[in-house]
Enzyme design. Sequence first.
Site, PDB file in Angstrom:
ATOM      1  N   CYS A 164      25.737 -90.821  46.583  1.00 39.48           N
ATOM      2  CA  CYS A 164      27.040 -90.969  47.546  1.00 39.48           C
ATOM      3  C   CYS A 164      28.256 -90.515  46.470  1.00 39.48           C
ATOM      4  O   CYS A 164      28.122 -90.220  45.386  1.00 39.48           O
ATOM      5  CB  CYS A 164      27.091 -92.335  47.813  1.00 39.48           C
ATOM      6  N   HIS A 195      22.620 -97.481  39.126  1.00 40.09           N
ATOM      7  CA  HIS A 195      21.170 -98.202  38.875  1.00 40.09           C
ATOM      8  C   HIS A 195      20.001 -96.782  39.124  1.00 40.09           C
ATOM      9  O   HIS A 195      19.430 -96.828  40.065  1.00 40.09           O
ATOM     10  CB  HIS A 195      20.806 -99.159  39.845  1.00 40.09           C
ATOM     11  N   HIS A 230      29.623-100.384  39.533  1.00 43.34           N
ATOM     12  CA  HIS A 230      29.664-101.542  40.389  1.00 43.34           C
ATOM     13  C   HIS A 230      30.804-102.421  40.226  1.00 43.34           C
ATOM     14  O   HIS A 230      30.945-103.509  40.942  1.00 43.34           O
ATOM     15  CB  HIS A 230      28.429-102.567  39.860  1.00 43.34           C
ATOM     16  N   GLU A 258      27.480-105.980  40.992  1.00 44.20           N
ATOM     17  CA  GLU A 258      28.890-105.931  42.129  1.00 44.20           C
ATOM     18  C   GLU A 258      29.321-107.235  42.331  1.00 44.20           C
ATOM     19  O   GLU A 258      30.455-107.638  42.650  1.00 44.20           O
ATOM     20  CB  GLU A 258      28.322-105.149  43.218  1.00 44.20           C
ATOM     21  N   ASN A 293      20.720-100.849  47.290  1.00 41.66           N
ATOM     22  CA  ASN A 293      20.958-100.146  48.372  1.00 41.66           C
ATOM     23  C   ASN A 293      19.433 -99.305  48.582  1.00 41.66           C
ATOM     24  O   ASN A 293      18.960 -99.087  49.736  1.00 41.66           O
ATOM     25  CB  ASN A 293      21.893 -98.942  48.356  1.00 41.66           C
ATOM     26  N   SER A 315      21.795 -94.044  44.435  1.00 39.25           N
ATOM     27  CA  SER A 315      22.015 -93.779  43.196  1.00 39.25           C
ATOM     28  C   SER A 315      20.835 -92.758  42.311  1.00 39.25           C
ATOM     29  O   SER A 315      20.930 -92.601  41.409  1.00 39.25           O
ATOM     30  CB  SER A 315      22.103 -94.865  42.255  1.00 39.25           C
TER      31      SER A 315
END
Length: 317
Positions: free
Chosen positions: A20, A49, A82, A134, A233, A276
């Site tokens: 992303c 990550h 994060h 996060e 995610n 990631s």
Amino acid sequence: MNVHNRPPLEILLANPRGFCAGVERAIQIVERALEKYGAPVYVRHEIVHNRFVVEGLEKRGAVFVEELDEVPSGAVVVFSAHGVPKWVPQDAERREQFYLDATCPLVSKVHVEAERHFRDGLHIIMIGHAGHPEVIGTMGQLPEGAITLIETAAQAESVVVPDENRIAFITQTTLSVDDTSEIVDTLKRRFPSLSSPRKEDICYATTNRQSAVKQIAENCDMLLVVGATNSSNSKRLVEVAERAGCQRSLLVQRAAELDWDSIGTPGRIGVTAGASAPEVLVQEVLDAFRERFAVQVTEVDGVSEDVIFKIPRVLRD
């Protein structure tokens, strides 16, 4: 295996998948810092990550540390995508370290929301996973006790707040859209005056990747998510696939992890990647299947992403 004896296999490749804009920006910050300041550049925690990404940056001179006491005075240090608690940059300044903040702008947006709610005198409920960097970073923007963390709809049903008429909620950016919706509905039923984010906190990339998985899951005998075991995610994509009708959904970090005995001879599999995970790892998995199957890859149409986040001005020279 003889090429003519390979069983046929269709692979549905989800779109969008992989990196992303926030991840691309964070990696670029480390790369530009190495170019501008030279090695070593220190990075507090994994920049994103993914071990493949981390090891690639290590080869270029990045040094990953857990805390700032491992970073020499005067050194360059990057904070991960994060986000970090407020005391971290303050600690870096005290130690006379030059820091670059690679926090994803969409995470920073949640930090700003939390501070706004706090200034308005609201108690904040955060929906997220305890212990995730996060969440630690977001809760660390405010004094202890200002934010209450919940993870499930059951906790939303029982959470106690100081004043039921003065509360707001925020969320981690990488949650399951469906799970979070259930939790939010519970909170809104219990607390009619609940203040919501101006724009949904779950980021566009998380939402788009989950939608892409839903689009293909029920048509697959198996679905593989390329991503790290500590990637929120990526783990959510496995859960989304299972709920969407593909019970054989697995998280794999590299092609070498594929268990061919358990994979068997599926007719159609889906492949995606967490935000990631680099595309090279997806292609590595596809190549591994091509060695054992007569593969036909079908790219599934999905949302086109054109989001770009600028790197800090100091690195743009």
